[in-house]
Design an enzyme around this catalytic site. Structure first.
Site, PDB file in Angstrom:
ATOM      1  N   CYS A   1      -3.232 -14.922-115.150  1.00 14.22           N
ATOM      2  CA  CYS A   1      -2.150 -14.619-114.216  1.00 14.22           C
ATOM      3  C   CYS A   1      -1.116 -15.724-114.348  1.00 14.22           C
ATOM      4  O   CYS A   1      -1.438 -16.911-114.208  1.00 14.22           O
ATOM      5  CB  CYS A   1      -2.700 -14.569-112.792  1.00 14.22           C
ATOM      6  SG  CYS A   1      -1.437 -14.352-111.519  1.00 14.22           S
ATOM      7  N   ASN A   2       0.117 -15.338-114.612  1.00 11.96           N
ATOM      8  CA  ASN A   2       1.172 -16.334-114.792  1.00 11.96           C
ATOM      9  C   ASN A   2       1.472 -17.093-113.506  1.00 11.96           C
ATOM     10  O   ASN A   2       1.744 -18.285-113.523  1.00 11.96           O
ATOM     11  CB  ASN A   2       2.448 -15.649-115.276  1.00 11.96           C
ATOM     12  CG  ASN A   2       2.347 -15.200-116.713  1.00 11.96           C
ATOM     13  OD1 ASN A   2       2.817 -15.863-117.611  1.00 11.96           O
ATOM     14  ND2 ASN A   2       1.713 -14.064-116.930  1.00 11.96           N
TER      15      ASN A   2
ATOM     16  N   GLU B   1       3.241  -0.502-112.357  1.00 12.14           N
ATOM     17  CA  GLU B   1       2.101   0.089-111.643  1.00 12.14           C
ATOM     18  C   GLU B   1       2.347   1.560-111.301  1.00 12.14           C
ATOM     19  O   GLU B   1       1.415   2.343-111.184  1.00 12.14           O
ATOM     20  CB  GLU B   1       1.758  -0.757-110.407  1.00 12.14           C
ATOM     21  CG  GLU B   1       1.268  -2.126-110.859  1.00 12.14           C
ATOM     22  CD  GLU B   1       0.659  -2.990-109.785  1.00 12.14           C
ATOM     23  OE1 GLU B   1       0.674  -2.607-108.605  1.00 12.14           O
ATOM     24  OE2 GLU B   1       0.159  -4.078-110.140  1.00 12.14           O
TER      25      GLU B   1
ATOM     26  N   ASP C   1      -7.359 -12.530-112.256  1.00 13.14           N
ATOM     27  CA  ASP C   1      -5.940 -12.250-112.044  1.00 13.14           C
ATOM     28  C   ASP C   1      -5.787 -11.756-110.614  1.00 13.14           C
ATOM     29  O   ASP C   1      -6.774 -11.415-109.950  1.00 13.14           O
ATOM     30  CB  ASP C   1      -5.464 -11.176-113.040  1.00 13.14           C
ATOM     31  CG  ASP C   1      -4.023 -10.739-112.782  1.00 13.14           C
ATOM     32  OD1 ASP C   1      -3.172 -11.607-112.525  1.00 13.14           O
ATOM     33  OD2 ASP C   1      -3.740  -9.517-112.803  1.00 13.14           O
ATOM     34  N   SER C   2      -4.546 -11.675-110.152  1.00 12.75           N
ATOM     35  CA  SER C   2      -4.295 -11.138-108.816  1.00 12.75           C
ATOM     36  C   SER C   2      -4.678  -9.659-108.728  1.00 12.75           C
ATOM     37  O   SER C   2      -4.888  -9.144-107.637  1.00 12.75           O
ATOM     38  CB  SER C   2      -2.813 -11.300-108.474  1.00 12.75           C
ATOM     39  OG  SER C   2      -2.026 -10.717-109.497  1.00 12.75           O
TER      40      SER C   2
ATOM     41  N   TYR D   1       0.427 -11.810-105.903  1.00 12.84           N
ATOM     42  CA  TYR D   1       0.461 -13.261-105.731  1.00 12.84           C
ATOM     43  C   TYR D   1       1.893 -13.798-105.914  1.00 12.84           C
ATOM     44  O   TYR D   1       2.205 -14.883-105.447  1.00 12.84           O
ATOM     45  CB  TYR D   1      -0.416 -13.930-106.794  1.00 12.84           C
ATOM     46  CG  TYR D   1      -1.916 -13.949-106.514  1.00 12.84           C
ATOM     47  CD1 TYR D   1      -2.502 -13.156-105.537  1.00 12.84           C
ATOM     48  CD2 TYR D   1      -2.739 -14.791-107.262  1.00 12.84           C
ATOM     49  CE1 TYR D   1      -3.869 -13.188-105.318  1.00 12.84           C
ATOM     50  CE2 TYR D   1      -4.109 -14.838-107.043  1.00 12.84           C
ATOM     51  CZ  TYR D   1      -4.672 -14.043-106.076  1.00 12.84           C
ATOM     52  OH  TYR D   1      -6.024 -14.081-105.856  1.00 12.84           O
ATOM     53  N   GLY D   2       2.712 -13.032-106.632  1.00 16.14           N
ATOM     54  CA  GLY D   2       4.017 -13.524-107.085  1.00 16.14           C
ATOM     55  C   GLY D   2       4.991 -13.933-106.007  1.00 16.14           C
ATOM     56  O   GLY D   2       5.974 -14.617-106.266  1.00 16.14           O
TER      57      GLY D   2
ATOM     58  N   CYS E   1       4.805 -12.723-117.175  1.00 18.12           N
ATOM     59  CA  CYS E   1       4.086 -12.006-116.122  1.00 18.12           C
ATOM     60  C   CYS E   1       3.180 -11.001-116.818  1.00 18.12           C
ATOM     61  O   CYS E   1       3.593 -10.386-117.813  1.00 18.12           O
ATOM     62  CB  CYS E   1       5.082 -11.305-115.194  1.00 18.12           C
ATOM     63  SG  CYS E   1       4.282 -10.234-113.982  1.00 18.12           S
ATOM     64  N   THR E   2       1.986 -10.851-116.267  1.00 18.70           N
ATOM     65  CA  THR E   2       0.998  -9.967-116.892  1.00 18.70           C
ATOM     66  C   THR E   2       1.517  -8.553-117.170  1.00 18.70           C
ATOM     67  O   THR E   2       1.098  -7.918-118.121  1.00 18.70           O
ATOM     68  CB  THR E   2      -0.225  -9.824-115.965  1.00 18.70           C
ATOM     69  OG1 THR E   2       0.246  -9.572-114.634  1.00 18.70           O
ATOM     70  CG2 THR E   2      -1.078 -11.063-115.992  1.00 18.70           C
ATOM     71  N   HIS E   3       2.415  -8.071-116.301  1.00 16.06           N
ATOM     72  CA  HIS E   3       2.852  -6.674-116.408  1.00 16.06           C
ATOM     73  C   HIS E   3       3.972  -6.448-117.425  1.00 16.06           C
ATOM     74  O   HIS E   3       4.179  -5.333-117.881  1.00 16.06           O
ATOM     75  CB  HIS E   3       3.350  -6.176-115.049  1.00 16.06           C
ATOM     76  CG  HIS E   3       2.276  -6.025-114.014  1.00 16.06           C
ATOM     77  ND1 HIS E   3       1.405  -7.036-113.684  1.00 16.06           N
ATOM     78  CD2 HIS E   3       1.933  -4.967-113.244  1.00 16.06           C
ATOM     79  CE1 HIS E   3       0.581  -6.605-112.743  1.00 16.06           C
ATOM     80  NE2 HIS E   3       0.885  -5.358-112.455  1.00 16.06           N
TER      81      HIS E   3
HETATM   82  N1  DGL Z   1      -0.388 -11.207-112.219  1.00 13.82           N
HETATM   83  C1  DGL Z   1       0.895 -11.643-111.701  1.00 13.82           C
HETATM   84  C2  DGL Z   1       1.550 -12.577-112.712  1.00 13.82           C
HETATM   85  O1  DGL Z   1       1.258 -12.561-113.890  1.00 13.82           O
HETATM   86  C3  DGL Z   1       1.799 -10.463-111.397  1.00 13.82           C
HETATM   87  C4  DGL Z   1       1.375  -9.638-110.191  1.00 13.82           C
HETATM   88  C5  DGL Z   1       1.415 -10.417-108.881  1.00 13.82           C
HETATM   89  O2  DGL Z   1       2.508 -10.771-108.394  1.00 13.82           O
HETATM   90  O3  DGL Z   1       0.346 -10.693-108.348  1.00 13.82           O
HETATM   91  O4  DGL Z   1       2.380 -13.354-112.340  1.00 13.82           O
END
Ligand code: DGL
Length: 264
Positions: free
Chosen positions: A72-73, A151, A9-10, A41-42, A183-185
């Protein structure tokens, strides 16, 4: 030989997927890589996401992983087709499992998708949903402030609710009955999202479906570990303290073995 599952994941969010992988396959060894030096990454371009993803996969392949889970989405929606063509190892992303569950869940055939700017712009969820059922309508919104809220540990309260109400208004107006937390969060903001959208809206968190898909693939290939307790190794590209400070929120427990790597 006993080979691990690779997950990347990012940053820290992919641990929500690791948690489900452990729930469904406690005997599997897992190697996780969080690209904490280059998160988020988003907001990055497709070319950059593809380049980072290839580097992350090459790192995991050094650990002789038998399957790679893209937790990671943003990566799954922007880079999956390219990276799947690039490598022979099976690669599982989060988009298809989430879309499948949403299409199964919707009664009024109107699904909402929320994610990072990159995920929403890619329209990957929409394509996957339409391929499953062309009559389903999709309304998508990016919610860029949700990642920093999670976060920072701001999982509820008036500020988060006000922002959520603003982001989610188009979904409410469109009368979606199912929303993909793309999104993971976002699963950590489930309570606020539910409060804003109403308790009848079904929220889809694809992590569980991803774990089921990984288990099916390994089982079909005869590659499932069936005995013993799996080991877990965590690698990050920056500051293990930051990662471990947040990890418990996503994983439910504190990861024991976190190492920083320099050249991914
Ligand atoms: N892990 C990213 C996602 O699921 C969210 C955090 C990021 O922007 O890197 O899209």
């Amino acid at each position: 030989m006993r080979k691990p599952i690779g997950v990347f994941d990012s940053g820290v969010g992919g641990l929500t997927v690791v948690k489900e992988l452990i729930n469904h396959m406690p005997s599997e060894d897992i190697v996780y890589f969080g690209d904490t030096a280059r998160v988020p990454y988003g907001i990055k371009s497709k070319e950059t996401i593809i380049r980072f993803s290839i580097e992350n996969i090459l790192f995991l392949l050094k650990h002789e992983v038998k399957l790679i889970c893209v937790a990671c989405n943003t990566v799954s929606s922007m880079a999956l087709p390219v990276i799947m063509n690039h490598f022979r190892v099976p690669i599982v992303g989060v988009i298809a499992p989430g879309a499948r569950e949403a299409v199964y869940a919707t009664a009024n055939k109107h699904i909402g998708v929320i994610g990072t700017k990159g995920t929403v712009k890619s329209r990957a969820y929409e394509s996957e949903i339409k391929a499953l059922d062309a009559s389903v309508k999709v309304t998508a919104m990016s919610c860029p402030l949700f990642v920093p809220f999670v976060e920072e540990g701001w999982l509820d309260g008036p500020v988060v609710e006000e922002v959520a109400a603003k982001y989610l208004l188009p979904l409410k107006q469109a009368d979606v009955d199912t929303v993909i937390l793309g999104c993971t969060h976002y699963p950590l903001l489930k309570n606020v999202i539910k409060k804003v959208l109403g308790k009848d809206v079904c929220l889809i968190d694809s992590a569980k479906q991803v774990a089921i898909e990984v288990k099916n693939i390994l089982s079909t290939r005869g590659a499932l570990n069936k005995s013993g307790k799996g080991s877990r190794k965590f690698y990050v590209s920056d500051n293990p303290e930051w990662f471990s400070g947040l990890a418990k929120r996503f994983l439910g427990s504190l990861p024991a073995d976190i190492k920083k790597v320099n050249n991914v």
